[in-house]
Design an enzyme around this catalytic site. Structure first.
Site, PDB file in Angstrom:
ATOM      1  N   SER A  87      -4.589   9.532   2.756  1.00  0.00           N
ATOM      2  CA  SER A  87      -3.799   9.540   1.300  1.00  0.00           C
ATOM      3  C   SER A  87      -3.401   8.158   1.569  1.00  0.00           C
ATOM      4  O   SER A  87      -3.010   7.774   2.756  1.00  0.00           O
ATOM      5  CB  SER A  87      -2.779  10.638   0.814  1.00  0.00           C
ATOM      6  OG  SER A  87      -1.621  10.274   2.042  1.00  0.00           O
ATOM      7  N   ASP A  88      -3.121   7.486   0.350  1.00  0.00           N
ATOM      8  CA  ASP A  88      -2.209   6.503   0.331  1.00  0.00           C
ATOM      9  C   ASP A  88      -0.672   6.819   0.591  1.00  0.00           C
ATOM     10  O   ASP A  88      -0.348   8.213   0.760  1.00  0.00           O
ATOM     11  CB  ASP A  88      -2.145   5.670  -1.183  1.00  0.00           C
ATOM     12  CG  ASP A  88      -1.721   4.212  -0.803  1.00  0.00           C
ATOM     13  OD1 ASP A  88      -0.848   3.802   0.175  1.00  0.00           O
ATOM     14  OD2 ASP A  88      -1.946   3.481  -1.926  1.00  0.00           O
ATOM     15  N   CYS A  89       0.228   6.161   1.184  1.00  0.00           N
ATOM     16  CA  CYS A  89       1.457   6.582   1.790  1.00  0.00           C
ATOM     17  C   CYS A  89       2.402   7.261   0.931  1.00  0.00           C
ATOM     18  O   CYS A  89       2.906   6.825  -0.177  1.00  0.00           O
ATOM     19  CB  CYS A  89       2.065   5.765   2.545  1.00  0.00           C
ATOM     20  SG  CYS A  89       1.171   4.910   4.144  1.00  0.00           S
ATOM     21  N   ALA A 104       1.454   9.788  -1.060  1.00  0.00           N
ATOM     22  CA  ALA A 104       0.637  10.278  -2.325  1.00  0.00           C
ATOM     23  C   ALA A 104       0.392  11.786  -2.207  1.00  0.00           C
ATOM     24  O   ALA A 104       0.244  12.316  -3.290  1.00  0.00           O
ATOM     25  CB  ALA A 104      -0.852   9.574  -2.359  1.00  0.00           C
ATOM     26  N   MET A 154       0.710  -1.157  -0.006  1.00  0.00           N
ATOM     27  CA  MET A 154       0.057  -0.033  -0.085  1.00  0.00           C
ATOM     28  C   MET A 154       0.717   1.240  -0.148  1.00  0.00           C
ATOM     29  O   MET A 154       0.457   2.275  -0.493  1.00  0.00           O
ATOM     30  CB  MET A 154      -0.973  -0.053   1.269  1.00  0.00           C
ATOM     31  CG  MET A 154      -1.857   1.221   1.320  1.00  0.00           C
ATOM     32  SD  MET A 154      -2.428   1.405   2.836  1.00  0.00           S
ATOM     33  CE  MET A 154      -1.104   1.669   3.791  1.00  0.00           C
TER      34      MET A 154
END
Length: 786
Positions: A290-292, A294, A1
């Site tokens: 957010s995704d990490c 992002a 992820m």
């Protein structure tokens, strides 16, 4: 992820230093602490009022500091640090927010199969039961200070392209299937449908939106721009998220790395405001992460802004409340100083986060909360262990069988060969925790009473080294039955790794060819999340059976041999299409369109114009079934199908669209959830083996805008334990949304015309009906002003 995985590796490395490094989660002291008289501690007030009172006394510095997943809290207020990032894809999992003990209590948690195999069960009550156990164990870990209350799961991006490395994390390719799966999962995880007074845990639907490419041919997810029509967004990419947000009331959503139509998802107001909050009702006691990294990716490599402070501001203003990373806390102070954001914008994001924590009981007395009483005795219970086993059994799919399975009791000596033959942690796939035990195929064979000779033979990606072949062939010659266990692993499919083809990697098939020449009964057990082109195995008379087992979790080996021996009968169905190898040469992963064109053979079973090796929904059984339409109220358990349905003429031949819509406006919360009808199928086991049966109902027809899908799934259910010569009625409800089509603007309509419903992939039972009247709009779609 995560971009992200680098930080995770650092986290796990630190964890290896021992339990002394663990910092337990704390709770605010609402009795004697600094917040005791603040309304946030007043259990009689609503969550947003309570959170607003707390955030009102934060300084600007405290606001910007707490915009990240590793929130430092506010020491002067007695507000502890909190990590919003815990994982629980198929069990409580290693992540920055989760710490397993080195031994003893909380050193493991139940490890279920990967979602791709759970999806193959087509069993929604099973998914809800699994989610209930995952959330119970997650709460127990939190009570021990070893996990947070927010679990960044599930991944509900449809598995559109077979090369995607993260397809294993999803339930499959069909948006209707994913929508039902995620609804049941969220209800199980969160402790009910938008439960009051407390969430059990907070789930997180990801990755929003149109994310199904990680790293393919030099195109990397962090800067990829997914060009998607509104029709495809509405009809394919977003229905699982609608089910998750609007219907199941998930408490958080993750925006994805990629851009959608030129705007990074985490800076995309059309996605995060117009659709998520305005269209689906994502309320202010729910948050977006957010995704990490992002948010950082908005600045680079998307190059959407000219400076980092503007990127952080764009994310916050679009609706990204938490930055998984440190970019926002670093650059939002500058953005605030320059007037790019206001203090009110920061407070809005923080209120959403802490209103969610209020709903988790974070500020409430522990003694009044049943979830705060869960402990180690609630982790890996016998019921959880049995459910992990059941999930693997239900998901396993039988692709080919010439009668060799189930194995004869005379077959006692096995040659178990291949890179999956003695798999342990490999059976878990990614986003895994520490399992209480791992039963490999080798152990499963031994437990089933076989005399087993195990030979590796070759690795998953081994190409030029055949030094293991002679030992494998020799073992095969000494055996009664040969089982080759191979397929994919995380060296070829995982986060940040997409495949370039859909062929068997390495020299595995060369070894299988050598084993065929031995002349013994040969079973191929194929593992992995993505499908492989099994054409050669399918056509070979020397390959007697093929089984697909995904990533089967802690009891995978035992489940495999339950199927092989006939202790359990196979009833899983492929949740994805198995394409021929040429498919990977016909369309690039970057092509997000679904419908066939001169440069695209079509995506998924709905649109693929070629011939699949094995189609979506395929799966064989050890028995045979007969089907007939059953009348409303028909006996669910009769000796045969004839007596119960002889006087029934079949389902209705026609329906008025206007009558259906009028009824739906009165009976359903949304028109797309309004009923068309419930189709009842009498299923009779005409064979000699007790078996489950998955009833898949498809619809087809030339209704709505052209081109038309070949067919689409509109309902399914799983019948359990149907004995020989017994029958039952499978009820298959169909909604207006299931038969609707989206126009070019994304608006969904129910159209007049002729419809054919068909049971199962082979159309074992069919019924044609007409919808009369004029087309009706049943779901609007916002206009993308971007």
């Amino acid at each position: 992820m995560a971009n992200g995985l680098r930080r995770l590796y650092v986290f796990l490395t630190a964890l290896a230093a021992g339990a002394a490094s663990v910092q337990a989660y704390g709770f605010p002291d609402c009795v004697n602490g600094p917040l005791a008289k603040n309304p946030v501690c007043d259990v009689t007030k609503d969550p947003i009022t309570r959170a607003t009172a707390l955030i009102a006394i934060w300084t600007d510095e405290e606001l910007t500091n707490n915009t990240v997943n590793a929130s430092p809290g506010v020491t002067r207020l007695g507000l502890p640090a909190y990590n919003w990032w815990s994982e629980g894809l198929h069990g409580v999992a290693q992540s920055p927010g989760v710490t397993f003990a080195p031994s003893g209590p909380f050193s493991y948690a139940t490890s279920f199969p990967q979602p791709i195999l759970m999806g193959a069960a087509f069993d929604d009550p099973l998914i809800r039961a699994i989610a209930t156990i995952v959330s119970t164990e997650g709460r127990a870990f939190n009570n021990a200070g070893r996990a947070g209350l927010d679990y960044w799961t599930p991944n509900i991006n449809p598995f559109k392209d077979p090369r995607w490395g993260r397809g294993q994390e999803t339930p499959g390719e069909d948006p209707f299937h994913l929508s039902q799966y995620v609804y049941n999962l969220i209800v199980g995880l969160q402790g009910g449908l938008d439960p009051k007074p407390h969430f059990k845990v907070v789930a997180d639907c990801k990755h929003f939106a149109a994310y199904d490419l990680d790293n393919w041919e030099g195109v990397v997810r962090y800067g990829f721009n997914a060009v998607v029509s509104q029709q495809d967004l509405s009809e394919f990419y977003l229905p699982p998220f609608q089910s998750c947000v609007r219907d199941a009331k998930v408490a958080s959503v993750m925006c994805s790395y990629n851009a959608v139509n030129g705007i990074p998802s985490c800076a995309n107001k059309f996605l995060l405001q117009d659709i998520l909050r305005d269209q689906w009702g994502f309320t202010d006691d729910r948050w977006v992460t957010s995704d990490c990294d992002a948010v950082q990716n908005i600045f680079t490599p998307h190059n959407y802004t000219t400076d980092p402070a503007q990127a952080a501001a764009d994310a916050l203003l679009a609706g990204t409340d938490i930055d998984c990373g440190t970019f926002s806390s670093t650059y939002l102070p500058d953005a605030l100083k320059r007037g790019l954001v206001k203090t009110a914008d920061l407070r809005r994001a923080a209120i959403r986060q802490y209103a969610s924590l209020v709903r988790l009981g974070y500020f409430d007395p522990a003694a009044s909360q049943p979830y705060r009483q869960l402990g180690w005795s609630d982790v890996s219970t016998p019921q959880a262990q049995q459910l992990a086993h059941t999930a693997a059994v239900e998901g396993i799919v039988l692709l080919k069988n010439d009668g060799v399975l189930p194995l004869s009791k005379r077959s006692r000596k096995l040659a178990l060969i291949g890179p999956w033959a003695n798999a342990t942690t490999l059976m878990q796939g990614n986003y895994q925790g520490v399992a209480p035990y791992l039963i490999s195929p080798f152990q499963g064979a031994q437990q089933a009473g076989f005399e087993v000779e195990y030979v590796l033979g070759t690795g998953v990606t081994t190409r030029d080294d055949k030094s293991g072949f002679p030992a494998a062939i020799a073992a095969a010659k000494r055996a009664d039955v040969v089982i080759f266990a191979g397929g994919l692993d995380e060296t070829v499919e995982r986060e940040e790794v997409d495949r370039l083809n859909v062929t068997w990697p390495g020299n595995q098939l060369e070894l299988v060819t050598e084993l065929e020449r031995v002349g013994k009964p040969l079973i191929v057990a194929q593992f992995g999340g993505g499908q492989l082109d099994d054409s050669a195995l399918q056509k070979s008379r020397a390959v007697n059976a093929i089984i697909w087992g995904g990533y089967p979790g802690q009891s995978g080996g035992a489940a495999l041999f339950d199927i092989i021996t006939g202790k359990a009968a196979p009833a899983g169905r492929l949740p994805i299409t198995q394409y021929p190898a040429v498919y990977a040469e016909q369309v690039p992963m970057t092509d997000m369109s679904l419908r066939p064109s001169a440069t695209n053979p079509g995506r998924t079973y709905k649109w693929y114009s070629g011939t699949p090796v094995y189609e979506f929904g395929f799966g064989l059984h050890y028995t045979t079934f007969a089907f007939s339409w059953a009348a409303r109220g028909a006996d669910a358990d009769a000796n045969n199908s004839t007596s119960a349905s002889a006087d029934f003429g079949g389902p209705s031949p026609s329906y008025s669209i206007q009558d259906l819509v009028a009824h739906g406006r009165k009976s359903a919360p949304f028109l797309d959830l309004a009923p068309l009808d419930t189709f009842r199928v009498r299923v009779t086991n005409t064979g000699k083996t007790t078996s489950d049966y998955v009833a898949l109902l498809f619809v087809s027809g030339a209704f709505g805008p052209a081109p038309h899908p070949k067919k689409q799934l509109v309902s399914y259910t799983r019948v359990h334990g149907l004995g020989p010569r017994r029958s039952t009625v499978a009820e298959l409800p169909v909604t207006l949304g299931a038969i609707a089509r989206a126009d070019e603007k994304g608006v969904k309509w129910v159209h007049p015309g002729t419809y054919t419903i068909a049971l199962d992939t082979d159309g074992a039972l069919k019924h044609t009906f007409t919808l009369t009247g004029r087309a009706e709009k049943i779901a609007d779609w916002p206009s993308d002003s971007n």
